[in-house]
Design a protein around this motif. Structure first.
Motif, short mmCIF file in Angstrom:
data_model
loop_
_atom_site.label_atom_id
_atom_site.label_comp_id
_atom_site.label_asym_id
_atom_site.label_seq_id
_atom_site.Cartn_x
_atom_site.Cartn_y
_atom_site.Cartn_z
N LEU A 307 0.83 -1.21 0.00
CA LEU A 307 0.00 0.00 0.00
C LEU A 307 0.87 1.26 0.00
N LEU A 308 1.94 1.27 0.78
CA LEU A 308 2.83 2.43 0.80
C LEU A 308 3.46 2.65 -0.57
N GLU A 309 3.82 1.57 -1.26
CA GLU A 309 4.36 1.70 -2.61
C GLU A 309 3.33 2.30 -3.55
N GLY A 314 1.45 7.56 -6.40
CA GLY A 314 0.41 8.54 -6.71
C GLY A 314 -0.96 7.96 -6.95
N SER A 315 -1.17 6.71 -6.57
CA SER A 315 -2.45 6.06 -6.84
C SER A 315 -3.62 6.70 -6.10
N CYS A 321 2.72 12.98 3.09
CA CYS A 321 3.39 12.07 4.01
C CYS A 321 2.34 11.22 4.72
N VAL A 322 2.78 10.06 5.18
CA VAL A 322 1.93 9.14 5.93
C VAL A 322 2.72 8.64 7.12
N ARG A 341 9.60 7.98 0.01
CA ARG A 341 10.39 6.88 0.57
C ARG A 341 9.68 6.28 1.76
N ALA A 342 9.49 4.96 1.75
CA ALA A 342 8.78 4.27 2.82
C ALA A 342 9.77 3.63 3.79
N ARG A 343 9.45 3.70 5.09
CA ARG A 343 10.24 3.04 6.13
C ARG A 343 9.28 2.30 7.05
N MET A 344 9.68 1.10 7.49
CA MET A 344 8.85 0.31 8.38
C MET A 344 9.72 -0.26 9.49
#
Length: 380
Positions: A307-309, A314-315, A321-322, A341-344
């Protein structure tokens, strides 16, 4: 024009570029260290500040090419102290909180001003100090170096507030990450053309004056360095809007500790701590949406990652930001998406005890994004 004729102008330009790039990198390197190092950093920087002011006073009456180089470096050092004070948090402001949801433009401005007021006052005092030391003296290069950096830095901050495509949030230290809540992501704003046009005109005037026939070595070096510095400040402004990663010039200076899971977890938890009691639609303006993520089953980390991707692609529209915290089968999972850029990171929450997702942006599909997070539940 021959190489020999170009040398009086090329040398000041190259020195300006080298000092501009290396001093910026040094500041980024120092403010990306652990916070326990900041006190020592500021003590050392303050000693350098005192030395720079002393040298400015000594060279204020000199009009040689060498004194122009020295004064320029001192002006750069004085401004560097101001930036270090801001980015280490010693001279930022009394407001340490993100922008309140639902804030009007004027309220957002005053909240942002509160986050940097001490820096703004210190910058003014720095200009006054340099003005006092060079008053009535022929060598005012240090003062004008400082003024150019101060004015163009203030212009860049105003453009970030009004809205530009590239926010450069990844270059902020963790304790100043909340400043991104005062920035806006837009294709352009009305101030930007004024900033770059005015800066370009000033750079051109300074460089033309440096090249005039009969100019002394002091005038040639001093004006060429000031014109080059103004031109570089204009280039930095363009980095805010062009589809290029201008911060890549200094990213090697950044310490990578911010990418470790614990740092990510702490950053996300701080971001969510003050927003957990928010309810969807309460105090939400066109720029901010906040909602609870409390699915009936635990979430699947792979679904969150996909989902983050999708959000980064831009979907769901222009999501700035989230930040989120959800339960998974193995543990709690915190995540963030900034600058695409996503970080988990998996961790045990200390402040935040309930699932929550906060998203900020402009013109994105709130309902569909909420449904997508609700749909990240793990299979029964």
């Amino acid at each position: 024009m021959s190489a020999a004729a170009m040398c009086p102008y090329a040398t000041p330009f190259l020195v300006t570029v080298a000092l501009w790039w290396s001093s910026t990198g040094l500041i980024l390197l120092l403010d990306s260290q652990e916070r326990r190092t900041y006190a020592v950093t500021m003590i050392g920087a303050t000693g350098l500040l005192a030395g720079a002011l002393w040298i400015v006073a000594l060279t204020a009456g000199e009009t040689t090419g060498q004194s122009a180089y020295v004064a320029f470096a001192c002006g750069l050092a004085v401004w560097g102290w101001q930036l270090l004070g801001f980015y280490t948090g010693f001279l930022s402001g009394s407001n340490k909180s993100p922008c309140a949801p639902g804030s009007t433009a004027s309220s957002r401005f005053f909240q942002a001003l509160g986050a940097s007021l001490h820096h703004e006052l210190a910058a003014l005092l720095g200009a006054v100090a340099l003005g006092f030391l060079t008053w009535g003296q022929p060598n005012t290069i240090a003062l004008w170096t400082y003024v150019i950096l101060w004015v163009m830095h203030s212009s860049a901050k105003l453009n970030l507030f009004l809205g530009v495509p590239n926010l450069g949030a990844d270059m902020l230290p963790d304790h100043l990450a909340f400043l991104t809540s005062f920035m806006a992501r837009k294709p352009m704003n009305a101030l930007f053309p004024v900033s770059v046009t005015g800066g370009t005109a000033c750079a051109a005037l300074l460089l033309v004056e440096a090249c005039r026939s009969g100019a002394s070595a002091f005038d040639t070096v001093g004006l060429a360095m000031l014109g080059s510095l103004m031109a570089l400040a204009v280039v930095e402004h363009w980095f805010l809007v062009v589809p290029l990663d201008g911060n890549a010039l200094w990213r090697a200076f950044r310490r990578r500790a911010a990418d470790c899971p614990r740092a990510t977890a702490n950053r996300v938890e701080r971001e969510l701590a003050g927003a957990h009691e928010q309810t969807e639609g309460a105090g939400v303006d066109a720029r901010i949406v906040a909602f609870r993520a409390d699915p009936p089953h635990v979430c699947d980390a792979r679904n969150i990652e996909r989902l983050l991707e999708s959000i980064a692609a831009g979907s769901f529209g222009a999501v700035e930001c989230v930040h989120g915290l959800v339960r998974t089968e193995a543990d709690w999972l915190c995540f963030e998406l900034t600058e695409g850029r996503a970080r988990m990171a998996a961790f045990g929450p200390r402040m935040q005890k309930k699932p929550l997702v906060i998203a900020r942006g402009q013109g994105f599909d709130r309902a569909r994004l909420k449904a997508a997070f609700d749909g990240c539940a793990a299979a029964a």
